[in-house]
Design a protein around this motif. Structure first.
Motif, PDB file in Angstrom:
ATOM      1  N   LYS A  23       0.844  -1.185   0.000  1.00 16.02           N
ATOM      2  CA  LYS A  23       0.000   0.000   0.000  1.00 16.02           C
ATOM      3  C   LYS A  23       0.883   1.240   0.000  1.00 16.02           C
ATOM      4  O   LYS A  23       1.799   1.348   0.820  1.00 16.02           O
ATOM      5  CB  LYS A  23      -0.891  -0.012   1.247  1.00 16.02           C
ATOM      6  N   PHE A  24       0.640   2.147  -0.928  1.00 17.59           N
ATOM      7  CA  PHE A  24       1.443   3.360  -1.040  1.00 17.59           C
ATOM      8  C   PHE A  24       0.568   4.583  -0.782  1.00 17.59           C
ATOM      9  O   PHE A  24      -0.641   4.533  -0.986  1.00 17.59           O
ATOM     10  CB  PHE A  24       2.055   3.469  -2.441  1.00 17.59           C
ATOM     11  N   LYS A  26      -1.384   7.938  -1.395  1.00 18.57           N
ATOM     12  CA  LYS A  26      -2.045   8.497  -2.575  1.00 18.57           C
ATOM     13  C   LYS A  26      -1.780  10.003  -2.617  1.00 18.57           C
ATOM     14  O   LYS A  26      -2.071  10.708  -1.655  1.00 18.57           O
ATOM     15  CB  LYS A  26      -3.551   8.270  -2.500  1.00 18.57           C
ATOM     16  N   THR A  77       2.780  12.263 -10.232  1.00 15.40           N
ATOM     17  CA  THR A  77       3.448  11.451  -9.216  1.00 15.40           C
ATOM     18  C   THR A  77       3.780  10.113  -9.849  1.00 15.40           C
ATOM     19  O   THR A  77       2.893   9.396 -10.286  1.00 15.40           O
ATOM     20  CB  THR A  77       2.530  11.233  -8.010  1.00 15.40           C
ATOM     21  N   VAL A  78       5.068   9.798  -9.902  1.00 10.63           N
ATOM     22  CA  VAL A  78       5.493   8.565 -10.565  1.00 10.63           C
ATOM     23  C   VAL A  78       5.873   7.511  -9.536  1.00 10.63           C
ATOM     24  O   VAL A  78       5.295   6.442  -9.471  1.00 10.63           O
ATOM     25  CB  VAL A  78       6.660   8.846 -11.517  1.00 10.63           C
ATOM     26  N   ARG A  79       6.834   7.854  -8.681  1.00 10.38           N
ATOM     27  CA  ARG A  79       7.358   6.856  -7.749  1.00 10.38           C
ATOM     28  C   ARG A  79       6.666   7.001  -6.398  1.00 10.38           C
ATOM     29  O   ARG A  79       7.280   7.363  -5.403  1.00 10.38           O
ATOM     30  CB  ARG A  79       8.867   7.014  -7.620  1.00 10.38           C
ATOM     31  N   ARG A  80       5.366   6.671  -6.363  1.00 10.09           N
ATOM     32  CA  ARG A  80       4.655   6.739  -5.092  1.00 10.09           C
ATOM     33  C   ARG A  80       5.183   5.722  -4.097  1.00 10.09           C
ATOM     34  O   ARG A  80       5.018   5.867  -2.888  1.00 10.09           O
ATOM     35  CB  ARG A  80       3.165   6.495  -5.321  1.00 10.09           C
ATOM     36  N   ASP A  81       5.841   4.663  -4.593  1.00  8.62           N
ATOM     37  CA  ASP A  81       6.379   3.645  -3.696  1.00  8.62           C
ATOM     38  C   ASP A  81       7.507   4.181  -2.831  1.00  8.62           C
ATOM     39  O   ASP A  81       7.839   3.598  -1.808  1.00  8.62           O
ATOM     40  CB  ASP A  81       6.858   2.437  -4.509  1.00  8.62           C
ATOM     41  N   LYS A  82       8.108   5.318  -3.238  1.00  7.04           N
ATOM     42  CA  LYS A  82       9.213   5.875  -2.470  1.00  7.04           C
ATOM     43  C   LYS A  82       8.765   6.979  -1.520  1.00  7.04           C
ATOM     44  O   LYS A  82       9.560   7.457  -0.730  1.00  7.04           O
ATOM     45  CB  LYS A  82      10.275   6.432  -3.421  1.00  7.04           C
TER      46      LYS A  82
ATOM     47  N   ILE B  48       6.786   7.934 -18.636  1.00  6.99           N
ATOM     48  CA  ILE B  48       6.276   8.204 -17.296  1.00  6.99           C
ATOM     49  C   ILE B  48       5.047   7.349 -17.025  1.00  6.99           C
ATOM     50  O   ILE B  48       4.891   6.777 -15.949  1.00  6.99           O
ATOM     51  CB  ILE B  48       5.961   9.715 -17.167  1.00  6.99           C
ATOM     52  N   ARG B  52       4.425   4.697 -14.004  1.00 10.99           N
ATOM     53  CA  ARG B  52       3.287   4.812 -13.081  1.00 10.99           C
ATOM     54  C   ARG B  52       2.489   3.522 -13.061  1.00 10.99           C
ATOM     55  O   ARG B  52       1.997   3.100 -12.009  1.00 10.99           O
ATOM     56  CB  ARG B  52       2.381   5.961 -13.512  1.00 10.99           C
ATOM     57  N   VAL B  55       4.137   1.078 -10.702  1.00 14.07           N
ATOM     58  CA  VAL B  55       3.894   1.338  -9.281  1.00 14.07           C
ATOM     59  C   VAL B  55       2.447   0.981  -8.927  1.00 14.07           C
ATOM     60  O   VAL B  55       2.178   0.405  -7.863  1.00 14.07           O
ATOM     61  CB  VAL B  55       4.208   2.814  -8.960  1.00 14.07           C
ATOM     62  N   GLU B  59       0.598  -2.184  -6.194  1.00 17.24           N
ATOM     63  CA  GLU B  59      -0.489  -2.097  -5.222  1.00 17.24           C
ATOM     64  C   GLU B  59      -1.531  -3.182  -5.449  1.00 17.24           C
ATOM     65  O   GLU B  59      -2.277  -3.523  -4.540  1.00 17.24           O
ATOM     66  CB  GLU B  59      -1.151  -0.720  -5.305  1.00 17.24           C
TER      67      GLU B  59
END
Lengths: 102, 282
Positions: A23-24, A26, A77-82, B48, B52, B55, B59
């Protein structure tokens, strides 16, 4: 698709598949408020994890749009995991366009 | 042997093979030809969007993630035809200097990753961190309003000086390809900013390790720690117990930054071909 299965392509997967799904946070950006991200670039520079990227939305042939013109560039937002939810991007945004929820 | 050498090396290191440098790729369209959509015009931010999607798939679950990763690896989303979706390889400074001797023309250009990540526009020559090799650069010169900053032509000696300067600053060199096989440029990367490097280290694709690994001579090492500051990959750590540098060759990319930064020449680059256990580590 060409069959390349005979080639010894290395397959490293640093992502632990057994831990998925993860879960990242939002991150929502209000594009009616954020219009000139390439010119402003405050969130891009504030983020230590480099979650955001900016790209030219209106790419005319052989010409790149003026970054000062509203609506030509878009920050995504690309790297939401970070993302570590430090909320620095929310603080620096002059238009209050960013909201982060978990 | 590295997969690129196996495919295109003809018995030598593939990026030192002059056959792999483009000479006839830049063609003018026929006058009656229909104008093609420029790359990225049909799908702005295509790269990009692919990232996305990766990522988002993390989830959803392991199956979705593997399917998305496979689609990206096969090159369906990213670069058509690149083997396995790999787009580059780490090269040490000495090989990068050999490459700029071989390719012509050489042009210094603005880095696209830094533009997307930090909105940095490298408009003047001292700011540039990317180098294009080959005739594709003539296109950048023709349309400076499309490719911001245009292109700064350099000779091979100037290019070497430029590479050494970036090496001193701590950038890791890697070659990039424009489509399969043809070497299009030399990138100078650092970890979070370079997209290709971030993809490689976080998701495991997009860039191959180089043909060398670094080794430390413990008799010469004085434990100053400069090399540990320069390593982008977490391969080089200071061994605190004996106060010397320690390199994990399994993680080492062979970029040679530790070698060029070492004030006592304690670190040397060893060819991977001499180490049997590293033959499958790329």
């Amino acid at each position: 698709m060409v069959d390349r299965s005979h080639l010894k392509v290395p397959k490293p997967t640093p992502v632990d598949l057994t831990k998925l799904p993860l879960k990242f946070p939002k991150i929502e950006i209000d594009y009616s408020k954020c219009t000139v991200p390439f010119w402003c670039k405050k969130c891009l520079q504030a983020c230590s994890q480099l979650v955001f990227q900016v790209y030219c939305k209106q790419l005319a042939r052989l010409k790149e749009s003026d970054p000062r013109e509203p609506g030509t560039y878009e920050v995504v937002t690309v790297r939401r995991d970070k993302c570590n939810m430090c909320n620095k991007c929310v603080e620096v945004c002059p238009e209050d366009a960013i909201t982060i929820t978990y | 042997m590295c997969i690129y050498c196996e495919l295109w090396g003809d018995g030598m290191t593939w990026y030192l093979n002059p056959k792999n440098y483009p000479r006839h790729m830049y063609t003018l369209p026929r006058p009656d030809a229909k104008p093609r959509a420029a790359a990225g015009e049909a799908n702005p931010g295509g790269y990009i969007n692919a990232e996305r999607a990766l990522v988002d798939a993390m989830e959803k679950g392991p199956e979705e993630f593997e399917a998305t990763l496979k689609a990206m690896r096969d090159g369906a989303d990213l670069v058509q035809g690149c083997v396995g979706g790999f787009m580059g390889q780490a090269v040490p400074l000495r090989d990068a200097e050999k490459m700029v001797e071989m390719a012509n023309p050489l042009g210094l250009i603005a880095c696209l990753c830094r533009k997307a990540m930090l909105a940095v526009e490298e408009r003047s020559r001292p700011e540039t961190t990317c180098m294009g090799l080959g005739v594709g650069m003539l296109k950048w010169e023709r349309w400076p309003e499309r490719y911001k900053g245009g292109v700064h032509w350099v000779s091979s000696d100037e290019a070497k000086e430029w590479l050494r300067d970036l090496d001193t600053r701590g950038f890791m060199h890697s070659l990039m390809m424009f489509g399969p096989r043809f070497i299009g440029g030399i990138c100078n990367c650092d970890y979070p900013v370079c997209d290709a490097l971030a993809m490689r280290l976080d998701f495991g694709f997009n860039m191959l390790k180089g043909h060398h690994v670094a080794m430390v001579d413990h008799d010469l090492c004085n434990g100053c720690g400069i090399c540990a500051q320069r390593c982008q990959f977490g391969a080089l750590k200071m061994n605190v117990t004996i106060d010397k540098a320690n390199i994990d060759q399994m993680r080492c990319f062979g970029c040679g930054l530790c070698e060029t930064g070492c004030p006592r020449q304690a670190i040397s680059l060893v060819e991977k071909a001499k180490l049997p256990a590293l033959q499958e580590v790329w």
